[in-house]
Design a protein around this motif. Structure first.
Motif, PDB file in Angstrom:
ATOM      1  N   ALA A   1      40.061 -14.242  54.954  1.00 54.19           N
ATOM      2  CA  ALA A   1      40.838 -15.271  54.256  1.00 54.19           C
ATOM      3  C   ALA A   1      40.229 -16.649  54.481  1.00 54.19           C
ATOM      4  O   ALA A   1      40.119 -17.462  53.546  1.00 54.19           O
ATOM      5  CB  ALA A   1      42.288 -15.240  54.737  1.00 54.19           C
ATOM      6  N   GLY A   2      39.829 -16.929  55.719  1.00 55.84           N
ATOM      7  CA  GLY A   2      39.207 -18.222  56.012  1.00 55.84           C
ATOM      8  C   GLY A   2      37.895 -18.396  55.272  1.00 55.84           C
ATOM      9  O   GLY A   2      37.592 -19.467  54.746  1.00 55.84           O
TER      10      GLY A   2
ATOM     11  N   ALA B   1      44.018  -8.327  63.177  1.00 55.57           N
ATOM     12  CA  ALA B   1      44.179  -9.573  62.435  1.00 55.57           C
ATOM     13  C   ALA B   1      42.867 -10.317  62.273  1.00 55.57           C
ATOM     14  O   ALA B   1      42.748 -11.195  61.423  1.00 55.57           O
ATOM     15  CB  ALA B   1      45.204 -10.467  63.128  1.00 55.57           C
ATOM     16  N   LEU B   2      41.864  -9.977  63.081  1.00 55.04           N
ATOM     17  CA  LEU B   2      40.629 -10.764  63.063  1.00 55.04           C
ATOM     18  C   LEU B   2      39.940 -10.706  61.704  1.00 55.04           C
ATOM     19  O   LEU B   2      39.641 -11.742  61.110  1.00 55.04           O
ATOM     20  CB  LEU B   2      39.679 -10.279  64.163  1.00 55.04           C
ATOM     21  N   VAL B   3      39.688  -9.497  61.210  1.00 56.35           N
ATOM     22  CA  VAL B   3      38.950  -9.388  59.948  1.00 56.35           C
ATOM     23  C   VAL B   3      39.774  -9.976  58.801  1.00 56.35           C
ATOM     24  O   VAL B   3      39.239 -10.684  57.940  1.00 56.35           O
ATOM     25  CB  VAL B   3      38.549  -7.927  59.662  1.00 56.35           C
TER      26      VAL B   3
ATOM     27  N   ALA C   1      37.887 -10.775  72.330  1.00 56.74           N
ATOM     28  CA  ALA C   1      37.074 -11.891  72.830  1.00 56.74           C
ATOM     29  C   ALA C   1      37.938 -13.136  72.869  1.00 56.74           C
ATOM     30  O   ALA C   1      39.074 -13.130  72.383  1.00 56.74           O
ATOM     31  CB  ALA C   1      35.843 -12.071  71.962  1.00 56.74           C
ATOM     32  N   PRO C   2      37.449 -14.200  73.426  1.00 52.31           N
ATOM     33  CA  PRO C   2      38.291 -15.323  73.811  1.00 52.31           C
ATOM     34  C   PRO C   2      39.164 -15.904  72.719  1.00 52.31           C
ATOM     35  O   PRO C   2      40.311 -16.232  72.957  1.00 52.31           O
ATOM     36  CB  PRO C   2      37.280 -16.365  74.274  1.00 52.31           C
ATOM     37  N   PHE C   3      38.637 -16.054  71.520  1.00 48.43           N
ATOM     38  CA  PHE C   3      39.352 -16.855  70.535  1.00 48.43           C
ATOM     39  C   PHE C   3      39.875 -16.019  69.370  1.00 48.43           C
ATOM     40  O   PHE C   3      40.101 -16.520  68.281  1.00 48.43           O
ATOM     41  CB  PHE C   3      38.459 -17.988  70.040  1.00 48.43           C
ATOM     42  N   HIS C   4      40.060 -14.746  69.596  1.00 47.71           N
ATOM     43  CA  HIS C   4      40.590 -13.895  68.533  1.00 47.71           C
ATOM     44  C   HIS C   4      42.073 -14.135  68.328  1.00 47.71           C
ATOM     45  O   HIS C   4      42.753 -14.632  69.214  1.00 47.71           O
ATOM     46  CB  HIS C   4      40.379 -12.421  68.884  1.00 47.71           C
ATOM     47  N   PRO C   5      42.576 -13.730  67.149  1.00 45.67           N
ATOM     48  CA  PRO C   5      44.024 -13.740  66.959  1.00 45.67           C
ATOM     49  C   PRO C   5      44.658 -12.784  67.968  1.00 45.67           C
ATOM     50  O   PRO C   5      44.009 -11.867  68.468  1.00 45.67           O
ATOM     51  CB  PRO C   5      44.214 -13.214  65.537  1.00 45.67           C
ATOM     52  N   ASP C   6      45.925 -12.975  68.233  1.00 45.12           N
ATOM     53  CA  ASP C   6      46.570 -12.197  69.280  1.00 45.12           C
ATOM     54  C   ASP C   6      46.863 -10.766  68.837  1.00 45.12           C
ATOM     55  O   ASP C   6      46.917  -9.855  69.655  1.00 45.12           O
ATOM     56  CB  ASP C   6      47.846 -12.894  69.730  1.00 45.12           C
TER      57      ASP C   6
ATOM     58  N   SER D   1      42.046 -12.375  58.854  1.00 48.67           N
ATOM     59  CA  SER D   1      42.096 -13.843  58.862  1.00 48.67           C
ATOM     60  C   SER D   1      40.711 -14.439  58.653  1.00 48.67           C
ATOM     61  O   SER D   1      40.572 -15.474  58.008  1.00 48.67           O
ATOM     62  CB  SER D   1      42.730 -14.359  60.153  1.00 48.67           C
ATOM     63  N   ALA D   2      39.679 -13.787  59.175  1.00 44.76           N
ATOM     64  CA  ALA D   2      38.324 -14.308  58.956  1.00 44.76           C
ATOM     65  C   ALA D   2      37.957 -14.226  57.478  1.00 44.76           C
ATOM     66  O   ALA D   2      37.337 -15.137  56.931  1.00 44.76           O
ATOM     67  CB  ALA D   2      37.313 -13.528  59.802  1.00 44.76           C
TER      68      ALA D   2
ATOM     69  N   VAL E   1      35.772  -4.298  62.404  1.00 46.48           N
ATOM     70  CA  VAL E   1      34.555  -4.560  63.176  1.00 46.48           C
ATOM     71  C   VAL E   1      33.835  -3.243  63.487  1.00 46.48           C
ATOM     72  O   VAL E   1      34.429  -2.323  64.052  1.00 46.48           O
ATOM     73  CB  VAL E   1      34.900  -5.318  64.472  1.00 46.48           C
TER      74      VAL E   1
END
Lengths: 345, 345
Positions: A19-20, A12-14, A3-8, A16-17, A80
């Motif tokens: 961690a955030g 990495a999405l889960v 989707a548009p704003f995911h990490p490249d 970094s999310a 996901v």
């Protein structure tokens, strides 16, 4: 899924999310990176049993948003829409176990069942007692023809809240397991969608619906429903959903027929719309002899950014309202003690 | 505007959503139907000034989600993306005024400015002192060529939180107005979208974007940006946004360069994605000499169900961090006192 704003980078999405999330909620949550899990920083000293949940990501704030006093002690997030590995569940449970053991709150999906079961086996070998509460509330999958049974969806939040409150009162392992299974058994949900979640590199919907269609009985991973229906007027839609839910809901054993109601957004539905739905659903339930004694309105169990909502009803038994109202201090659900001497009414 | 699950009658959405909101949050909020406004049920006894805000609906949880101890005393909701009537603002302010008067927190849109100004004039005729804090944080509209100035967006939450905490410490009217205007002046926001909000009977997006395009500098009512850009890799996008924000942010007067950061979803963007963005933005800001000392991550100022997010930075001055961390008890933002004797660490 992209989707548009995911990490490249893939995967990495889960990471970094998570961690955030831990960074943003450092007061509530501690991150353990390998194997990935999250722990509540504080617990009520009366708690004798650790409450552990987890499952695929994409349903946030479930489960990590409910880490903290009054709800969960540890959470294992998968990728996901994919079950966590049993190593994650095991590590989360080891860290969160109380002197009386651990309760696993598991949504009824095959992967989750398997991974929580393997972890439970390992925990028992370590001498840690484990009980499982299986949440299976989705009436859209209520058929004797499917061996897997009903899917677990938004009733999970109700189970986690009531179990958390009971654990904070010092309930033991068997009592908690029995309560959790009773709450799950007294709960039913149903979801509808007007647009599927975003999927694929192109950013389009995971499945197509016409502008005048609704997916009636959609799953929280975008599972298609048995029926795609022409969009009815809103009141007609709500009556149909409530008829299906109330018909499936077991009668109260000792309660007055009252219910807990969760009006849950699936990710892409506005708060404005959810509160408007809540207003009408509450009135319809009151007229149907199922008065609403407690509620949640918002995005609590998402299907990524799906446009739609689910309704969850839990038929109340004596004492459950008090557990629902009990204090909680988590990132996504807070209940202050009602009497706060600091503040005048 | 129409979408799948709205009530069937025009104009019923805001009325029923507001009624549902007040019902769901009866502990925090009291509804007054005519003229429509919402009042906080409790306030800190030290508060001498009522804090009142409002604006068009469709941005929820702004503003009603921030009613309660530590934040707002009253809110006047307009129809979707339309200013409230001055009668609503007047009635809300009359009900919420403290012994020292009222502060209006107003987002910089012409309709809001006019209606709050008319209400303020009437309040002054009644002998109630009024000061206005105008929030104008959107760098996408920072041009000397526009007479209307920058639009007000997600910095409003920061202003409402800091003013609420100061009001609870007994700050007077001039002090609050000065603080609010200083916080607004120290704040800048920028929003990007990959899909416009749903609009029209057909349920399509309010404006079209290709799958590989982003609207860079979109407004929270779906105002098109000056530039539609090819979608860059995520890190490149975030660097560009932060460069624009930091260039526009006034230097700190007395602070250490630290900032408050709001990673705000515009309605249709997942929590998973927002926390992942937060993780990277925090790291980029640290490297840029603007460490993050406080944050919010979530959907706080929506543009209905628009897919996208905004970043807000507030350059901290001495004392503001303490106001940011101060207790609050509202439907959508809660801060417990950090030391809670009930619970062991």
């Amino acid at each position: 899924m992209s989707a548009p704003f995911h990490p490249d980078e893939d995967g990495a999405l889960v990471a970094s999310a998570t961690a955030g999330f831990a960074r943003a909620h450092a007061r509530h949550v501690e991150l353990v990176e390998d194997p990935l899990h999250l722990l509540a920083r504080r617990r009520d000293p009366r708690r004798r049993v650790g409450l552990v949940s987890g499952g695929g990501s994409g349903h946030e704030p479930l489960h990590a948003g409910f880490l903290g006093v009054g709800m969960l002690d540890a959470v294992a997030p998968g990728q996901v829409f994919a079950s966590p590995h049993n190593r994650q569940v095991y590590a989360a449970s080891r860290a969160a176990a109380g002197p009386d053991g651990v309760v696993h709150v598991v949504k009824n999906y095959t992967g989750d069942r398997i991974n929580f079961a393997i972890a439970a086996e390992r925990l028992r070998l370590d001498g840690i007692e484990v009980r499982r509460v299986l949440v299976d509330d989705d009436v859209a999958t209520d058929s004797e023809e499917t061996a897997t049974g009903r899917r677990g969806t938004a009733a999970t939040v109700v189970v986690e809240k009531l179990l958390g409150a009971a654990a904070d009162r010092g309930a033991g392992l068997e009592e908690l397991a029995g309560l959790g299974q009773a709450v799950a058994a007294a709960s039913r949900s149903l979801a509808v969608a007007s647009r599927a979640q975003t999927a694929g590199a192109g950013g389009g919907p995971a499945f197509e619906l016409a502008a005048d269609e609704l997916e009636y009985g959609v799953g929280i991973h975008g599972e298609r429903a048995a029926t795609t229906i022409p969009r009815p007027p809103r009141t007609e839609l709500l009556r149909r959903m409530l008829d299906d839910l109330l018909a499936a809901l077991p009668p109260s054993r000792d309660g007055d027929g009252g219910v807990l109601l969760v009006v849950n957004g699936l990710g892409g539905t506005t708060s404005l719309e959810l509160y408007s739905l809540f207003d009408e659903v509450t009135a319809l339930l009151g007229a149907a002899g199922a008065p609403v004694h407690g509620s949640l309105v918002g995005t609590y169990v998402a299907a990524l950014d799906m446009a739609g909502f689910s309704l969850t009803l839990t038929r109340l038994e004596p004492g459950w309202s008090e557990l629902w109202q009990a204090p909680a201090d988590t990132p996504s659900l807070t209940r202050l003690p009602v009497d706060d001497p600091e503040v005048t009414p």
